[in-house]
Each structure stands twice: as structure tokens, then as C-alpha cells.
Design an enzyme around this catalytic site. Sequence first.
Site, PDB file in Angstrom:
ATOM      1  N   CYS A 132       0.981  -1.314   0.103  1.00 42.57           N
ATOM      2  CA  CYS A 132       0.538   0.325  -0.068  1.00 42.57           C
ATOM      3  C   CYS A 132       1.071   1.677   0.136  1.00 42.57           C
ATOM      4  O   CYS A 132       1.453   2.049   0.721  1.00 42.57           O
ATOM      5  CB  CYS A 132      -0.749  -0.153   0.881  1.00 42.57           C
ATOM      6  SG  CYS A 132      -2.054   1.865   1.467  1.00 42.57           S
ATOM      7  N   CYS A 135      -0.222   4.711   2.091  1.00 41.88           N
ATOM      8  CA  CYS A 135      -0.091   3.565   3.364  1.00 41.88           C
ATOM      9  C   CYS A 135       1.327   4.170   4.152  1.00 41.88           C
ATOM     10  O   CYS A 135       1.482   5.156   5.367  1.00 41.88           O
ATOM     11  CB  CYS A 135      -0.670   2.654   3.838  1.00 41.88           C
ATOM     12  SG  CYS A 135      -2.410   1.810   3.574  1.00 41.88           S
ATOM     13  N   ASP A 136       2.610   3.515   3.410  1.00 42.05           N
ATOM     14  CA  ASP A 136       3.750   3.648   3.573  1.00 42.05           C
ATOM     15  C   ASP A 136       4.333   4.627   2.972  1.00 42.05           C
ATOM     16  O   ASP A 136       5.944   4.757   3.096  1.00 42.05           O
ATOM     17  CB  ASP A 136       4.409   1.862   3.301  1.00 42.05           C
ATOM     18  CG  ASP A 136       3.564   1.149   4.538  1.00 42.05           C
ATOM     19  OD1 ASP A 136       2.952   1.631   5.796  1.00 42.05           O
ATOM     20  OD2 ASP A 136       3.096   0.109   4.012  1.00 42.05           O
TER      21      ASP A 136
END
Length: 318
Positions: A132, A135-136
Site C-alpha cells: 500500500c 499507507c507507507d
Amino acid sequence: MYKSIVIGTGPAGLTAAIYLARANLNPLVIEGVQPGGQLTTTTEVENFPGFPEGIQGPELMDNMRKQAERFGAEFRSGWVEEVNLTGRPFKVKVEGGEELEAESIILSTGASARYLGIPGEQENVGRGVSTCATCDGFFFRGKKIVVVGGGDSAMEEANFLTRFGSSVTLVHRRDELRASKIMQDRVKSNEKVRWALNRTPLSVETDETGIVKGLKVRNNETNQEELVEADGVFVAIGHTPNTKFLGNAITTDDHGYIVVKPGTTETNIPGVFACGDVQDTRYRQAITAAGSGCMAAMDCEKYLEGSMVHDWSETLNP
């Protein structure tokens, strides 16, 4: 007999459980082998509102679970093997053969990211390996990044990650991409993107301290092994919705995602609702999953009160 059974315990399922429990509906929440969903494999979560310093994924999910329990939600571990939605009450068969009954069901079983299945991959999820970018990506500012994949998702991830990384190398096992031309053109025009096509990923490599240092690949033209240096490896080869246990009971699209009536969480069967990644092909974020869990609980409550009017004259087309 339960008023409602929630199947799945990611942000969507747990939020639904919180709302149902606060409405005194005492839901039963069935957890699989990975309670809390994908966030339990995530380390730092920095984009969930309310945590200015960030929060560990497992801690966030544990807090949601405790909140649901506080209001009266009941939890049970185990796989759901089968559901019978042909009559009322609905029947849910869990591993071991026990059959549970419910007036309504909320499906929040999520979607599982596809992995390459190579050495060093699973061991480093959350520690240099991710599925992701949204997300990261932030954690790889100024660092070298590898994206594996050849479809639109991989192009989107690569383009997005150039905001953070010093360079992004796109690895694909073929010499041609599956992505649409417009997506390819966007990435090819990005000067931060490098290409490693016609290369098969072999393993995620780490240094002597256990820190990811790159992706070992095989050059399919020369059959030579190479190391694509990187601090982060993003696998972007798609997701698989967890809907096999439903059989053909619920309408799904060609990829297995549950189809809901636009603007609601209603499925093709009155009294059965879907929320989170199992019906979300676009956003797949913890906050959007939680929001849809709230929607599912409110839709479910209205259904149980008998105030929800169903109009199935319009077919839900995948």
C-alpha cells in the site's frame, strides 16, 4: 438467534460492531485467523484521524475491539465455512460444524493483497515490504523504492511513490505492461521512474542487520541474476476479495468484490450488508473502511426496525 452477525474484524467490521452494540443490538462478531485484518500486519499508521503522533496498526485494532466489547459486542474466533441466505433466519456455519442463526448479516471480510511468494517477502512485511503506497510511502522519503507489477495499480503506485522516493524502479516479469496506455504514459514521463522489465523477482534481500537492501531478480533475456537496490519493495499485483465462502449467494463483480446498491451497503439480499475492502475496489483505506462499517450498521439497524424500503427493481450490475 442473533439480531446481527458481523463476519470479519477489520476497521469496517469493528466499526459496524461498535454502532450495533451502542444500539443495543448485541451483535456477534466472528473473527478469522487474523483478527483485525490487514492493519495487524502494519507497523505505524499515520493517516488515521485522531492520532497526531501515529499509532501502531495492532494497537489501533485492539482499541476498536475493546470499544465494541465495552458496548456489548460478543466475539468468536473461527472460520465461516458456509452461509445459507435462502431463508429467514440466515444461517452461518462456522468451523467445527456449529450453525448460528441471525436476522441480519454484515459482511466485512476484506480483501487480501496478492504477494509474490518469494523468500524474504512475508518476513519483511511492514519492515520494508508493503502492498500500500498510500499507507507507507511516507516512510521512504529520499530513499530508493521498487514497485513490482505491470497493471494500472502498479503504475498508480509508482507514480505516487515518486513524491517520496529519490527513485522508483518498476519491475515486471514481462517486457510489455498490462496497464492502460494513459497510465503507462504518465509513468514513462516521470523522470524519477526507472524500468526493469522482463525480470522475474526471486527474493527480497536484506543486509546483515536485517534491513531490506533490494530485490533480487532474474533477467529473462540473459538468465543472469541481478540485485535491484532499494530500501522499500512495494508489491502491486492486485487484491483478492475474501468472498469464496459465499458461493453464489451474493452478487459480485467479475473479480469477486461484493456489489452494493449505490450509496448504501445493501447487497442483492435484503438483510445482508457489505462494508470495507470486500466491496471497495477503489480506496481500500482504513478510514474509508471504518466509514462504510458505520453505514452498514445504520442500514442494518433500519432494516431490523422494518423501516428500510427495498426496491430491487433495478438490477445491481457488476
